[in-house]
Design a protein around this motif. Structure first.
Motif, PDB file in Angstrom:
ATOM      1  N   CYS A  56       0.994  -1.254   0.095  1.00 21.93           N
ATOM      2  CA  CYS A  56       0.070  -0.061   0.005  1.00 21.93           C
ATOM      3  C   CYS A  56       0.963   1.204  -0.223  1.00 21.93           C
ATOM      4  O   CYS A  56       1.653   1.263   0.916  1.00 21.93           O
ATOM      5  CB  CYS A  56      -0.872   0.125   1.135  1.00 21.93           C
ATOM      6  SG  CYS A  56      -1.969  -1.564   1.446  1.00 21.93           S
ATOM      7  N   LEU A  75      -7.465  -1.539   4.238  1.00 25.53           N
ATOM      8  CA  LEU A  75      -8.049  -2.623   3.605  1.00 25.53           C
ATOM      9  C   LEU A  75      -9.172  -3.224   4.477  1.00 25.53           C
ATOM     10  O   LEU A  75      -8.853  -3.745   5.406  1.00 25.53           O
ATOM     11  CB  LEU A  75      -7.037  -3.788   2.872  1.00 25.53           C
ATOM     12  CG  LEU A  75      -6.069  -3.355   1.722  1.00 25.53           C
ATOM     13  CD1 LEU A  75      -5.225  -4.464   1.522  1.00 25.53           C
ATOM     14  CD2 LEU A  75      -6.945  -2.967   0.669  1.00 25.53           C
ATOM     15  N   THR A  76     -10.294  -3.028   4.057  1.00 30.00           N
ATOM     16  CA  THR A  76     -11.661  -3.603   4.703  1.00 30.00           C
ATOM     17  C   THR A  76     -11.248  -5.272   4.560  1.00 30.00           C
ATOM     18  O   THR A  76     -10.694  -5.692   3.585  1.00 30.00           O
ATOM     19  CB  THR A  76     -12.787  -3.182   4.306  1.00 30.00           C
ATOM     20  OG1 THR A  76     -13.315  -3.651   3.018  1.00 30.00           O
ATOM     21  CG2 THR A  76     -12.986  -1.583   4.281  1.00 30.00           C
ATOM     22  N   GLU A 130     -13.645  -7.070   3.166  1.00 25.87           N
ATOM     23  CA  GLU A 130     -14.326  -7.371   1.787  1.00 25.87           C
ATOM     24  C   GLU A 130     -13.213  -7.083   0.730  1.00 25.87           C
ATOM     25  O   GLU A 130     -12.984  -7.902  -0.400  1.00 25.87           O
ATOM     26  CB  GLU A 130     -15.646  -6.466   1.760  1.00 25.87           C
ATOM     27  CG  GLU A 130     -16.073  -6.667   0.206  1.00 25.87           C
ATOM     28  CD  GLU A 130     -17.431  -5.777   0.142  1.00 25.87           C
ATOM     29  OE1 GLU A 130     -17.542  -4.832   0.727  1.00 25.87           O
ATOM     30  OE2 GLU A 130     -18.277  -6.314  -0.666  1.00 25.87           O
ATOM     31  N   GLU A 131     -12.436  -6.033   1.145  1.00 25.00           N
ATOM     32  CA  GLU A 131     -11.410  -5.525  -0.044  1.00 25.00           C
ATOM     33  C   GLU A 131     -10.139  -6.765  -0.154  1.00 25.00           C
ATOM     34  O   GLU A 131      -9.461  -6.969  -1.089  1.00 25.00           O
ATOM     35  CB  GLU A 131     -10.941  -4.143   0.433  1.00 25.00           C
ATOM     36  CG  GLU A 131     -11.961  -3.119   0.137  1.00 25.00           C
ATOM     37  CD  GLU A 131     -11.443  -1.829   0.533  1.00 25.00           C
ATOM     38  OE1 GLU A 131     -11.760  -0.759  -0.075  1.00 25.00           O
ATOM     39  OE2 GLU A 131     -10.505  -1.872   1.402  1.00 25.00           O
ATOM     40  N   SER A 181     -11.661  -9.526  -2.144  1.00 26.98           N
ATOM     41  CA  SER A 181     -11.473  -9.136  -3.401  1.00 26.98           C
ATOM     42  C   SER A 181     -10.210  -9.143  -4.178  1.00 26.98           C
ATOM     43  O   SER A 181      -9.900  -9.572  -5.070  1.00 26.98           O
ATOM     44  CB  SER A 181     -12.354  -7.938  -3.561  1.00 26.98           C
ATOM     45  OG  SER A 181     -13.655  -7.898  -3.600  1.00 26.98           O
ATOM     46  N   PHE A 182      -9.189  -8.757  -3.124  1.00 26.83           N
ATOM     47  CA  PHE A 182      -7.806  -8.535  -3.717  1.00 26.83           C
ATOM     48  C   PHE A 182      -7.183  -9.969  -4.142  1.00 26.83           C
ATOM     49  O   PHE A 182      -6.571 -10.105  -5.096  1.00 26.83           O
ATOM     50  CB  PHE A 182      -6.862  -8.125  -2.532  1.00 26.83           C
ATOM     51  CG  PHE A 182      -5.553  -7.893  -2.873  1.00 26.83           C
ATOM     52  CD1 PHE A 182      -4.887  -6.623  -3.055  1.00 26.83           C
ATOM     53  CD2 PHE A 182      -4.623  -8.912  -2.680  1.00 26.83           C
ATOM     54  CE1 PHE A 182      -3.502  -6.444  -3.214  1.00 26.83           C
ATOM     55  CE2 PHE A 182      -3.300  -8.687  -3.139  1.00 26.83           C
ATOM     56  CZ  PHE A 182      -2.769  -7.479  -3.227  1.00 26.83           C
TER      57      PHE A 182
END
Length: 306
Positions: free
Chosen positions: A146, A243-244, A246-247, A250-251
């Motif tokens: 990040c 980053l959640t 969910e993220e 998805s990642f």
């Protein structure tokens, strides 16, 4: 899959099946299906049917019954596969699934409440993408970087940029002012991505920071970079604060298709059984195959007289 069910990855959803049946045995005595250590009881199956609008669950359209038995096998096989590989279903996966389910219910009241039998089944379904993402993280060593950066043409410009940052200037404002890279107008933000997204010099420069901070000037084929590292390391839930859950899921599911395909090839390599009333499970096709083609409905009640 109806609107109550979560979206899963890359074409992995079930198709409609043909089903048929009837066999001896009273409702409630025989499991509808098993996969690995999981069992779909008559009670759970009835809850699934009722949750999908079936008012009389004693006689069920074979196509509908087949679809829901197959769907249960699909999701529970993913759970069994992950757990056999050492990644247990836990609150890390169930908690975000509950949040997603409650959010979905706020929009669509037909989505079941989590504290109901069908709601708990749905929560397990919704937890599967998070579980499989963590399993891929465990077996593939997933790493995230990040960061933001500013890009200039010369080393002298990069050194001057570092001096301004050391003097207290904000990185985003400086990047917007002097960066010649396409991310400059958004303050140099590069988001959270796989390190392989960048050229090796950039990754090495970010790694040399050793944690959150600003890099020394780094040269690549594009020019001179100054990198702001926000987090860099294994993609563990909670480690990359921006980053959640969910993220993170998805990642992994978006970026590790080859690993997912390898896992999916093993999905039905476990003991899977279906009550003869519902046919048999074909692991090659991933479907329930009818034992009596042409049957339109399955009688679930009073089968002891057959």
């Amino acid at each position: 899959m109806n609107a109550n069910h979560p979206r899963l990855f890359a074409g992995a959803l079930l198709v409609a099946f043909s089903l048929a049946a009837s066999a001896c045995g009273s409702a409630g005595e025989t499991a509808v299906a098993t996969t690995g250590a999981a069992t779909l009881s008559e009670e759970d199956f009835e809850a699934i049917l009722e949750g999908n609008g079936v008012e009389d669950t004693s006689v069920v359209p074979s196509e509908l019954a087949s679809r829901h038995v197959g769907e249960w096998i699909f999701f529970e096989s993913w759970i069994d596969l992950a757990e056999q590989g050492g990644t247990e279903l836990s609150g890390l996966h169930l908690d975000p699934a509950q949040v997603e389910q409650e959010a979905a219910r706020a929009v669509d009241p037909t989505v079941p409440e989590v504290d109901t039998r069908y709601g708990r089944i749905q929560q397990r379904y919704r937890a599967v993408p998070h579980l499989i993402a963590d399993h891929v993280i465990a077996i593939a060593g997933v790493t995230a970087l990040c960061s933001s950066h500013l890009l200039v043409e010369t080393e002298a410009e990069a050194v001057a940029a570092v001096s301004r940052l050391d003097a207290g200037e904000e990185f985003a404002a400086l990047a917007a002012e002097i960066s010649i890279g396409p991310s400059g107008p958004r303050g140099g933000d590069l988001g959270c991505v796989m390190p392989a997204t960048f050229v090796s010099e950039f990754v090495e420069g970010a790694a040399a920071v050793g944690g959150p901070g600003i890099s020394d000037p780094v040269q690549s084929q594009f020019g001179w970079h100054v990198i702001q590292v926000r987090s860099f390391g294994p993609l563990v839930r909670g480690q990359h604060q921006e980053l959640t859950s969910e993220e993170i899921t998805s990642f992994v599911l978006d970026g590790y298709g080859a690993e997912l395909q390898q896992l999916q090839a093993e999905l039905f390599n476990r003991e899977i059984n279906v009550d003869p009333r519902f046919g048999v499970f074909d692991p090659t096709a991933g479907v329930v195959v009818s034992g009596s083609p042409g049957t339109d409905a399955i009688t679930r009640a009073d089968t002891s007289q057959s």
